[in-house]
Design a protein around this motif. Structure first.
Motif, mmCIF file in Angstrom:
data_model
loop_
_atom_site.group_PDB
_atom_site.id
_atom_site.type_symbol
_atom_site.label_atom_id
_atom_site.label_comp_id
_atom_site.label_asym_id
_atom_site.label_seq_id
_atom_site.Cartn_x
_atom_site.Cartn_y
_atom_site.Cartn_z
ATOM 1 N N ASN A 90 0.878 -1.170 0.000
ATOM 2 C CA ASN A 90 0.000 0.000 0.000
ATOM 3 C C ASN A 90 0.914 1.217 0.000
ATOM 4 O O ASN A 90 1.574 1.517 0.993
ATOM 5 N N GLU A 146 -1.393 -0.795 -3.926
ATOM 6 C CA GLU A 146 -2.658 -0.184 -3.532
ATOM 7 C C GLU A 146 -2.413 1.284 -3.167
ATOM 8 O O GLU A 146 -1.290 1.668 -2.845
ATOM 9 N N LEU A 192 -5.555 0.471 -7.762
ATOM 10 C CA LEU A 192 -4.801 -0.771 -7.826
ATOM 11 C C LEU A 192 -3.999 -0.824 -9.125
ATOM 12 O O LEU A 192 -4.537 -0.574 -10.213
ATOM 13 N N ARG A 240 -14.710 1.473 -5.306
ATOM 14 C CA ARG A 240 -13.474 0.697 -5.235
ATOM 15 C C ARG A 240 -13.397 -0.245 -6.425
ATOM 16 O O ARG A 240 -14.329 -0.340 -7.222
ATOM 17 N N HIS A 263 -8.526 -3.972 -2.458
ATOM 18 C CA HIS A 263 -8.324 -2.877 -1.507
ATOM 19 C C HIS A 263 -9.684 -2.260 -1.168
ATOM 20 O O HIS A 263 -10.090 -1.262 -1.761
ATOM 21 N N GLY A 299 -3.528 -8.271 -1.162
ATOM 22 C CA GLY A 299 -3.721 -6.825 -1.118
ATOM 23 C C GLY A 299 -3.927 -6.334 0.299
ATOM 24 O O GLY A 299 -3.659 -7.030 1.280
ATOM 25 N N ASP A 300 -4.413 -5.111 0.378
ATOM 26 C CA ASP A 300 -4.779 -4.509 1.656
ATOM 27 C C ASP A 300 -6.258 -4.822 1.878
ATOM 28 O O ASP A 300 -7.127 -4.171 1.325
ATOM 29 N N ASP A 356 -2.858 -6.299 5.846
ATOM 30 C CA ASP A 356 -2.390 -6.746 4.530
ATOM 31 C C ASP A 356 -2.205 -8.259 4.561
ATOM 32 O O ASP A 356 -1.426 -8.784 5.372
#
Length: 380
Positions: A141, A167, A205, A233, A253, A292-293, A341
């Protein structure tokens, strides 16, 4: 017949009331600190347990982010309470029972935390054969950290990721700054950045890969724009050609659930992600990696459900969830940080190594995952 003076002398000879023995100034304060520690410890233990028994509520689910801090605070409260056992109390039996209750609650919280981590890391593993391809996947991120930042570039040069998932990239801003700072040099393939690039439509992303991208798409997740900025998102869905073997990768994310509306947006995002995972595993036999986050605690019931519903598993550095997102200062990351994460894989992917990178200037630490998949082109 006893005189008044005799009665007074008899009263003076009586022992002091129970609990009053040794009640000096120091013992009274030790007792007070002990009671406060016990009360605080019981409170944080109850908040911790609420995350396990009521994950369907915004407040209690968010308590799962702070379980490590709660357990540490509860342990400090227990130590304060235990130290109070060395002095006299007005209600010694009640005090002893309170210390015992806190001890039981601490053991319960620790057991719940350990059982949840075991549940998300345990799965039937179909290890690849000797004809397998290993690859390194790194997720960061960026918090809008510039792609040509010296610290970030040095980290990528040292780590040499085969796949890089970013991210909070702010892709439009990144390209604009790149043109002003670097010029017309393509971003993909520059320095340690892999050659193949795919950016989501929203620019949050961004994906780099050393392996060719054989398929890619952006899944939009519409949020409630009236509740907070950047409500919309995206999820990236890609297929990589890894030395003749297909690898499905989903990058994510969702919104941070710091308020109830954001929590609801995150839940809707996770529902969309769950559908994408189910569709991916149903339509193809390709191994799948999700990374990902997640803005989701590893102790959250929603994280467990996502993994168990899709037969996924994860792993942590050293087997223990560690801070990936810190607040204010990296040096305080154990005290003021959260584990958000993550990655998850299907059973046909072998997890070889998981570690966290150093502080690179973002408020997140890089997540580094080494995995292996079967090379079907050579497996006979």
């Amino acid at each position: 017949m006893l005189t008044k003076a005799d009665k007074q002398q008899d009263n003076n000879d009586l022992p002091p009331p129970s609990g009053a023995v040794g009640r000096s100034f120091l013992s009274r304060w030790t007792s007070l600190v002990g009671w406060m520690g016990i009360a605080g410890g019981i409170a944080v233990c109850l908040l911790s347990i609420s995350a396990f028994i009521a994950p369907g509520y915004w407040f209690t689910d968010n308590m799962s982010f702070f379980l490590r801090q709660f357990f540490g605070a509860g342990l400090c409260g227990f130590l304060a309470g235990a130290s109070g056992l060395t002095v006299a109390h007005r209600q010694p039996r009640l005090y002893g029972k309170a210390v015992l209750v806190l001890a039981v609650l601490l053991i319960t919280v620790f057991g719940l935390m350990a059982a949840r981590i075991d549940a998300v890391t345990s799965s039937t593993v179909n290890a690849p054969t000797t004809t397998s391809s290993s690859l390194r996947v790194v997720s960061i991120n960026l918090e809008r950290l510039f792609l040509a930042d010296e610290t970030l570039s040095a980290f990528l040069q040292q780590t040499k990721p085969d796949v890089l998932v970013l991210e909070e990239t702010a892709w439009g801003w990144q390209r604009h700054r790149w043109q002003r700072r670097i010029g017309a040099t393509p971003i993909a393939g520059h320095g340690a950045l892999p050659d193949h690039l795919f950016a989501g439509r929203l620019g949050d992303l961004v994906f780099f890969s050393r392996f060719p991208i054989s398929a890619s798409k952006t899944i939009d997740v519409i949020g409630n724009a009236e509740t907070h900025d950047e409500a919309d998102r995206e999820i990236l869905s890609l297929t990589l050609d890894v030395d003749g073997a297909g690898l499905k990768l989903l990058a994510l994310h969702p919104a941070s659930p710091r308020t109830k509306p954001r929590w609801l947006d995150r839940q809707a995002y996770l529902a969309t992600l769950n559908n994408q995972i189910q569709n991916s595993t149903a339509d193809t036999t390709e191994p799948t990696l999700v990374i990902g986050d997640w803005n989701l605690s590893p102790w959250s019931g929603h994280f467990l459900k996502m993994l168990t519903d899709n037969n996924l598993r994860t792993a942590f550095p050293g087997g223990i969830p560690q801070t990936t997102r810190f607040f204010f200062d990296y040096r305080l990351h154990w005290l003021l940080g959260a584990v958000v994460d993550h990655f998850a894989v299907t059973p046909d992917i072998e997890i070889q190594r998981v570690e966290l990178g150093p502080d690179i200037g973002s408020d997140h630490l890089p997540l580094i995952v080494d995995v292996a998949i079967q090379n079907r082109a050579n497996a006979h």
